[in-house]
Scaffold this motif. Structure first.
Motif, PDB file in Angstrom:
ATOM      1  N   VAL A 131      36.956  40.944  47.065  1.00  0.00           N
ATOM      2  CA  VAL A 131      35.857  41.500  46.265  1.00  0.00           C
ATOM      3  C   VAL A 131      36.004  41.033  44.825  1.00  0.00           C
ATOM      4  CG1 VAL A 131      35.503  43.512  47.728  1.00  0.00           C
ATOM      5  CG2 VAL A 131      37.124  43.654  45.835  1.00  0.00           C
ATOM      6  N   SER A 132      34.877  40.862  44.163  1.00  0.00           N
ATOM      7  CA  SER A 132      34.907  40.420  42.767  1.00  0.00           C
ATOM      8  C   SER A 132      35.180  41.599  41.846  1.00  0.00           C
ATOM      9  CB  SER A 132      33.578  39.769  42.398  1.00  0.00           C
ATOM     10  OG  SER A 132      32.510  40.695  42.572  1.00  0.00           O
ATOM     11  N   SER A 133      35.787  41.299  40.719  1.00  0.00           N
ATOM     12  CA  SER A 133      36.070  42.327  39.739  1.00  0.00           C
ATOM     13  C   SER A 133      34.795  42.803  39.063  1.00  0.00           C
ATOM     14  CB  SER A 133      37.033  41.782  38.679  1.00  0.00           C
ATOM     15  OG  SER A 133      37.202  42.706  37.623  1.00  0.00           O
ATOM     16  N   ARG A 134      34.756  44.094  38.748  1.00  0.00           N
ATOM     17  CA  ARG A 134      33.670  44.637  37.932  1.00  0.00           C
ATOM     18  C   ARG A 134      34.090  44.744  36.467  1.00  0.00           C
ATOM     19  NH1 ARG A 134      32.632  48.795  42.551  1.00  0.00           N
ATOM     20  NH2 ARG A 134      30.797  47.935  43.591  1.00  0.00           N
TER      21      ARG A 134
ATOM     22  N   ARG B 140      39.055  46.864  41.894  1.00  0.00           N
ATOM     23  CA  ARG B 140      38.030  46.078  41.230  1.00  0.00           C
ATOM     24  C   ARG B 140      37.349  46.799  40.066  1.00  0.00           C
ATOM     25  NH1 ARG B 140      32.617  45.555  44.976  1.00  0.00           N
ATOM     26  NH2 ARG B 140      32.407  43.798  43.543  1.00  0.00           N
ATOM     27  N   ASN B 141      37.479  48.116  39.999  1.00  0.00           N
ATOM     28  CA  ASN B 141      36.703  48.862  39.016  1.00  0.00           C
ATOM     29  C   ASN B 141      37.357  48.878  37.638  1.00  0.00           C
ATOM     30  OD1 ASN B 141      34.372  49.667  40.516  1.00  0.00           O
ATOM     31  ND2 ASN B 141      35.703  51.010  41.702  1.00  0.00           N
TER      32      ASN B 141
ATOM     33  N   THR C  38      47.678  49.111  45.488  1.00  0.00           N
ATOM     34  CA  THR C  38      46.352  48.629  45.833  1.00  0.00           C
ATOM     35  C   THR C  38      46.370  48.044  47.240  1.00  0.00           C
ATOM     36  OG1 THR C  38      44.510  47.262  44.983  1.00  0.00           O
ATOM     37  CG2 THR C  38      46.741  46.322  44.842  1.00  0.00           C
TER      38      THR C  38
ATOM     39  N   SER D 184      41.211  43.822  47.975  1.00  0.00           N
ATOM     40  CA  SER D 184      40.965  43.432  46.597  1.00  0.00           C
ATOM     41  C   SER D 184      40.744  41.930  46.434  1.00  0.00           C
ATOM     42  CB  SER D 184      42.134  43.884  45.716  1.00  0.00           C
ATOM     43  OG  SER D 184      41.803  43.797  44.348  1.00  0.00           O
TER      44      SER D 184
ATOM     45  N   LYS E 288      39.139  40.224  36.250  1.00  0.00           N
ATOM     46  CA  LYS E 288      40.379  40.412  36.996  1.00  0.00           C
ATOM     47  C   LYS E 288      40.409  41.753  37.704  1.00  0.00           C
ATOM     48  CE  LYS E 288      43.178  37.422  34.042  1.00  0.00           C
ATOM     49  NZ  LYS E 288      44.391  37.316  33.196  1.00  0.00           N
ATOM     50  N   ASN E 289      41.076  41.770  38.861  1.00  0.00           N
ATOM     51  CA  ASN E 289      41.318  43.009  39.586  1.00  0.00           C
ATOM     52  C   ASN E 289      42.692  43.568  39.204  1.00  0.00           C
ATOM     53  OD1 ASN E 289      38.853  42.906  40.870  1.00  0.00           O
ATOM     54  ND2 ASN E 289      39.651  41.966  42.737  1.00  0.00           N
TER      55      ASN E 289
ATOM     56  N   SER F  53      40.589  49.243  46.097  1.00  0.00           N
ATOM     57  CA  SER F  53      39.895  47.965  45.916  1.00  0.00           C
ATOM     58  C   SER F  53      40.404  47.231  44.680  1.00  0.00           C
ATOM     59  CB  SER F  53      38.384  48.174  45.782  1.00  0.00           C
ATOM     60  OG  SER F  53      38.044  48.712  44.521  1.00  0.00           O
TER      61      SER F  53
ATOM     62  N   ARG G 140      33.140  52.591  37.022  1.00  0.00           N
ATOM     63  CA  ARG G 140      32.628  51.242  36.799  1.00  0.00           C
ATOM     64  C   ARG G 140      32.324  50.957  35.330  1.00  0.00           C
ATOM     65  NH1 ARG G 140      28.353  50.722  41.923  1.00  0.00           N
ATOM     66  NH2 ARG G 140      29.842  51.421  43.519  1.00  0.00           N
TER      67      ARG G 140
END
Length: 247
Positions: free
Chosen positions: A150-153, A120-121, A142, A147, A158-159, A118, A92
């Motif tokens: 879920v929101s991007s971290r 997202r990380n 993916t 994906s 962006k994912n 996911s 993350r």
């Protein structure tokens, strides 16, 4: 009485069929990228964090595998890290994936496959962006169902599927686990490792097919546990040593 094992088997088969039906063209695109890199004297990288890294290990230094697939196995992101929860924190961290990528020998013309269920990380997104900036073809394996919910971290918002050149959907369930047993609120039975292995080995098969059609000898390993295997593999390693970075 429900037969959960049979249900899981049927579900995995259903997903495999869906992958063949919807992702075949993407698999062919990935294989073309792999084979073009090899034909042009370049190499291939593969990355995944935590359980996604199992797919990197699946492709690396094994019988029937391509010798020029270089895994990126950062020790803080692998499952032998203690405490293993550290892997979740490290993946993350914005900027970490860029630093990992910059520590490799990757160059323009290479190809990288990044596996993140996911997507997202930051570690995977950063790696994809750094690779594209350096001129690599980027492939993202993916789960689009997961994906897209879920929101991007990542600081870009962006994912993974939004930043790579080629996207392959593993067609799995949201959260990856697929079986809800009576009396439980949490699903079990992930599918990403089974399906991911099918996808990446399909890419390898089509890559070898492309190379053969082009008159290029595929740099494929024999088993080290058959007579003559060590000798054969030694020649493969020597011939391709400029594109092998794990020795």
């Amino acid at each position: 009485m429900r037969n959960y094992v049979q249900e899981y088997y049927q579900h995995v088969n259903k997903i495999t069929a869906q992958v063949l039906d919807t992702q075949y063209d993407q698999i062919l695109k990935a294989a073309k990228a792999f084979s073009e890199s090899i034909k042009n004297g370049n190499t291939i990288y593969v990355f995944g964090a935590s359980h996604a890294g199992i797919i990197a290990e699946e492709l690396f230094y094994r019988t029937g595998g391509l010798a020029v697939i270089n895994p990126i196995l950062n020790p803080t992101l692998m499952l032998n890290t203690r405490p293993v929860t550290l892997t979740s924190q490290m993946e993350r961290m914005n900027g970490f994936g860029k630093e990992i990528f910059n520590s490799t020998a990757a160059k323009s013309g290479d190809t990288i496959l990044i596996h993140s269920v996911s997507g997202r990380n930051p570690v995977s997104v950063d790696m994809a962006l750094a690779a594209k900036k350096k001129g690599l073809t980027t492939i993202g394996l993916t789960n689009i169902t997961y994906s897209s919910q879920v929101s991007s971290r990542h600081e870009s918002g962006k994912n993974l599927y939004e930043v790579v050149d080629i996207v392959i959907d593993n067609c799995g369930d949201f959260e990856d686990s697929s079986m809800l047993l009576e009396g439980m609120d949490q699903k079990i039975g992930p599918t990403s490792t089974i399906i991911g292995s099918f996808i990446v080995n399909s890419i390898v098969i089509e890559t070898v097919n492309n190379l053969l059609k082009a008159g290029v000898t595929p740099p494929v390993f024999h088993s080290a546990n058959v007579d003559g295997g060590d000798e054969f593999n030694k020649k493969v390693l020597e011939k391709n040593k400029n594109n092998i970075h794990y020795m």
